[in-house]
Design a protein around this motif. Structure first.
Motif, PDB file in Angstrom:
ATOM      1  N   ASP A 106     -13.374  -2.062  -7.098  1.00 14.54           N
ATOM      2  CA  ASP A 106     -14.154  -0.977  -6.510  1.00 14.54           C
ATOM      3  C   ASP A 106     -15.103  -1.491  -5.426  1.00 14.54           C
ATOM      4  N   VAL A 107     -15.048  -0.874  -4.243  1.00 14.32           N
ATOM      5  CA  VAL A 107     -15.932  -1.257  -3.134  1.00 14.32           C
ATOM      6  C   VAL A 107     -17.062  -0.247  -2.924  1.00 14.32           C
ATOM      7  N   ALA A 108     -17.224   0.697  -3.832  1.00 11.29           N
ATOM      8  CA  ALA A 108     -18.186   1.779  -3.640  1.00 11.29           C
ATOM      9  C   ALA A 108     -19.609   1.277  -3.430  1.00 11.29           C
ATOM     10  N   ASN A 109     -19.961   0.158  -4.068  1.00 12.32           N
ATOM     11  CA  ASN A 109     -21.338  -0.336  -4.000  1.00 12.32           C
ATOM     12  C   ASN A 109     -21.574  -1.345  -2.885  1.00 12.32           C
ATOM     13  N   VAL A 110     -20.572  -1.610  -2.073  1.00 13.14           N
ATOM     14  CA  VAL A 110     -20.744  -2.551  -0.963  1.00 13.14           C
ATOM     15  C   VAL A 110     -21.624  -1.906   0.103  1.00 13.14           C
ATOM     16  N   ASP A 111     -22.621  -2.654   0.562  1.00 13.89           N
ATOM     17  CA  ASP A 111     -23.572  -2.164   1.563  1.00 13.89           C
ATOM     18  C   ASP A 111     -22.826  -1.594   2.773  1.00 13.89           C
ATOM     19  N   ALA A 112     -23.309  -0.469   3.285  1.00 12.90           N
ATOM     20  CA  ALA A 112     -22.635   0.235   4.383  1.00 12.90           C
ATOM     21  C   ALA A 112     -22.596  -0.579   5.667  1.00 12.90           C
ATOM     22  N   ARG A 113     -23.445  -1.600   5.783  1.00 13.18           N
ATOM     23  CA  ARG A 113     -23.461  -2.423   6.999  1.00 13.18           C
ATOM     24  C   ARG A 113     -22.348  -3.459   7.027  1.00 13.18           C
ATOM     25  N   ILE A 114     -21.698  -3.679   5.904  1.00 11.96           N
ATOM     26  CA  ILE A 114     -20.676  -4.717   5.795  1.00 11.96           C
ATOM     27  C   ILE A 114     -19.333  -4.207   6.309  1.00 11.96           C
ATOM     28  N   VAL A 115     -18.662  -5.021   7.099  1.00 11.30           N
ATOM     29  CA  VAL A 115     -17.306  -4.702   7.543  1.00 11.30           C
ATOM     30  C   VAL A 115     -16.339  -5.099   6.431  1.00 11.30           C
ATOM     31  N   LYS A 116     -15.643  -4.129   5.893  1.00 10.28           N
ATOM     32  CA  LYS A 116     -14.672  -4.397   4.840  1.00 10.28           C
ATOM     33  C   LYS A 116     -13.308  -4.681   5.483  1.00 10.28           C
ATOM     34  N   VAL A 117     -12.745  -5.845   5.159  1.00  8.45           N
ATOM     35  CA  VAL A 117     -11.377  -6.185   5.552  1.00  8.45           C
ATOM     36  C   VAL A 117     -10.576  -6.199   4.252  1.00  8.45           C
ATOM     37  N   MET A 118      -9.887  -5.105   3.998  1.00 12.67           N
ATOM     38  CA  MET A 118      -9.299  -4.857   2.681  1.00 12.67           C
ATOM     39  C   MET A 118      -7.783  -4.830   2.754  1.00 12.67           C
ATOM     40  N   ASP A 119      -7.149  -5.407   1.761  1.00 12.39           N
ATOM     41  CA  ASP A 119      -5.690  -5.392   1.669  1.00 12.39           C
ATOM     42  C   ASP A 119      -5.197  -4.135   0.955  1.00 12.39           C
ATOM     43  N   LEU A 120      -3.988  -3.718   1.324  1.00 17.87           N
ATOM     44  CA  LEU A 120      -3.134  -2.963   0.411  1.00 17.87           C
ATOM     45  C   LEU A 120      -1.973  -3.890   0.085  1.00 17.87           C
ATOM     46  N   LYS A 121      -1.804  -4.192  -1.172  1.00 20.86           N
ATOM     47  CA  LYS A 121      -0.780  -5.149  -1.582  1.00 20.86           C
ATOM     48  C   LYS A 121       0.596  -4.503  -1.542  1.00 20.86           C
ATOM     49  N   THR A 122       1.507  -5.127  -0.809  1.00 22.92           N
ATOM     50  CA  THR A 122       2.860  -4.621  -0.656  1.00 22.92           C
ATOM     51  C   THR A 122       3.713  -4.973  -1.878  1.00 22.92           C
ATOM     52  N   PRO A 123       4.884  -4.351  -2.016  1.00 21.79           N
ATOM     53  CA  PRO A 123       5.733  -4.668  -3.173  1.00 21.79           C
ATOM     54  C   PRO A 123       6.060  -6.154  -3.302  1.00 21.79           C
ATOM     55  N   ALA A 124       6.339  -6.825  -2.185  1.00 10.42           N
ATOM     56  CA  ALA A 124       6.738  -8.237  -2.264  1.00 10.42           C
ATOM     57  C   ALA A 124       5.570  -9.173  -2.566  1.00 10.42           C
ATOM     58  N   SER A 125       4.357  -8.661  -2.540  1.00 12.90           N
ATOM     59  CA  SER A 125       3.207  -9.493  -2.916  1.00 12.90           C
ATOM     60  C   SER A 125       3.221  -9.842  -4.390  1.00 12.90           C
ATOM     61  N   ALA A 126       3.935  -9.033  -5.191  1.00  8.10           N
ATOM     62  CA  ALA A 126       3.980  -9.125  -6.653  1.00  8.10           C
ATOM     63  C   ALA A 126       2.725  -8.565  -7.306  1.00  8.10           C
ATOM     64  N   GLU A 127       1.852  -7.906  -6.531  1.00 11.81           N
ATOM     65  CA  GLU A 127       0.627  -7.331  -7.097  1.00 11.81           C
ATOM     66  C   GLU A 127       0.395  -5.892  -6.615  1.00 11.81           C
ATOM     67  N   GLU A 128       1.467  -5.213  -6.223  1.00 11.79           N
ATOM     68  CA  GLU A 128       1.329  -3.835  -5.741  1.00 11.79           C
ATOM     69  C   GLU A 128       0.618  -2.944  -6.751  1.00 11.79           C
ATOM     70  N   GLN A 129       0.869  -3.174  -8.034  1.00 13.37           N
ATOM     71  CA  GLN A 129       0.299  -2.314  -9.076  1.00 13.37           C
ATOM     72  C   GLN A 129      -1.216  -2.428  -9.161  1.00 13.37           C
ATOM     73  N   ARG A 130      -1.806  -3.436  -8.498  1.00  7.97           N
ATOM     74  CA  ARG A 130      -3.249  -3.624  -8.573  1.00  7.97           C
ATOM     75  C   ARG A 130      -4.013  -2.825  -7.514  1.00  7.97           C
ATOM     76  N   ASN A 131      -3.302  -2.186  -6.595  1.00  9.08           N
ATOM     77  CA  ASN A 131      -3.985  -1.424  -5.553  1.00  9.08           C
ATOM     78  C   ASN A 131      -4.848  -0.315  -6.149  1.00  9.08           C
ATOM     79  N   LEU A 132      -6.113  -0.274  -5.743  1.00  9.99           N
ATOM     80  CA  LEU A 132      -7.038   0.766  -6.176  1.00  9.99           C
ATOM     81  C   LEU A 132      -7.186   1.739  -5.004  1.00  9.99           C
ATOM     82  N   TYR A 133      -6.375   2.784  -5.020  1.00 13.10           N
ATOM     83  CA  TYR A 133      -6.296   3.671  -3.857  1.00 13.10           C
ATOM     84  C   TYR A 133      -7.579   4.462  -3.631  1.00 13.10           C
ATOM     85  N   ALA A 134      -8.415   4.589  -4.645  1.00 11.58           N
ATOM     86  CA  ALA A 134      -9.711   5.256  -4.454  1.00 11.58           C
ATOM     87  C   ALA A 134     -10.567   4.510  -3.432  1.00 11.58           C
TER      88      ALA A 134
END
Length: 215
Positions: A106-134
């Protein structure tokens, strides 16, 4: 040990290898630990070990370098609760701060001044199920969403997610070829053929220093 202390793998000065500030001298603060195990991970040495440090000590070390740019990375930095406070204090000092995060916490509490560089994990990453779409709800025009593309299936999946969540209207989109798995030229040609509104990127630091840690 204080509750706001953080376990740090390394603090180093290098050129930013990815994202909107690519090529700019940047201080990297790498936090130890990650709950994910992406198959292409190039920082597995940061899964464990490290040294407990206070936020004041971390900021003092960052201040040794004459650059306004700081990237907090991992591992997965948000796996340590004190990361949010570190980010806030760095922003209070006037730094231009980016957070590299897997998108699984969850990134909800990250300060608004911070630039978030966030991944969406693709199927071949082997961690697609960990994506928190919220987390997509907390991205805005200063933020960046990264897809690491391993093959044609990943590319098609990424295009579909862009459409499903109207991602190009939320923030800047980064498409990056997984080193040694997806040919960069091929990915660039796909992007051009489909006229995608994305930024193609390669990892500059790997062309300069290979997989050397601390670069």
């Amino acid at each position: 040990m204080k509750s706001e202390d953080l376990r740090i793998s390394e603090i180093f000065h290098s050129l930013q290898g990815e994202s909107r500030t690519v090529g700019l001298p940047t201080v990297f603060i790498r936090l130890t630990g990650c709950p994910l195990r992406c198959q292409y991970c190039d920082t597995s040495y940061a899964f464990s070990g490290g040294e407990m440090q206070s936020i004041a000590s971390i900021i003092d070390q960052a201040a040794q370098y004459n650059t306004p740019y700081i990237t907090v990375t991992g591992g997965e930095p948000l796996a340590q609760p004190g990361c949010v406070e570190l980010l806030r204090q760095l922003a209070d000092k006037g730094y231009s701060v980016s957070l590299e995060t897997s998108g699984a916490i969850d990134v909800a509490n990250v300060d608004a001044r911070i630039v978030k560089v966030m991944d969406l994990k693709t199927p071949a990453s082997a961690e697609e199920q960990r994506n928190l779409y919220a987390n997509l709800d907390y991205l805005d025009s200063k933020d960046q969403l990264k897809f690491v593309i391993c093959n044609a299936e990943d590319y098609a999946w990424s295009k579909a997610k862009m459409t499903e969540y109207q991602l190009a209207q939320k923030c800047e989109i980064l498409f990056s070829p997984s080193m040694g798995q997806q040919d960069p030229t091929e990915l660039a040609e796909w992007i051009l053929a489909d006229q995608l509104p994305v930024r193609f990127q390669v990892q500059l630091h790997k062309f300069l220093w290979g997989d050397v840690a601390g670069k």
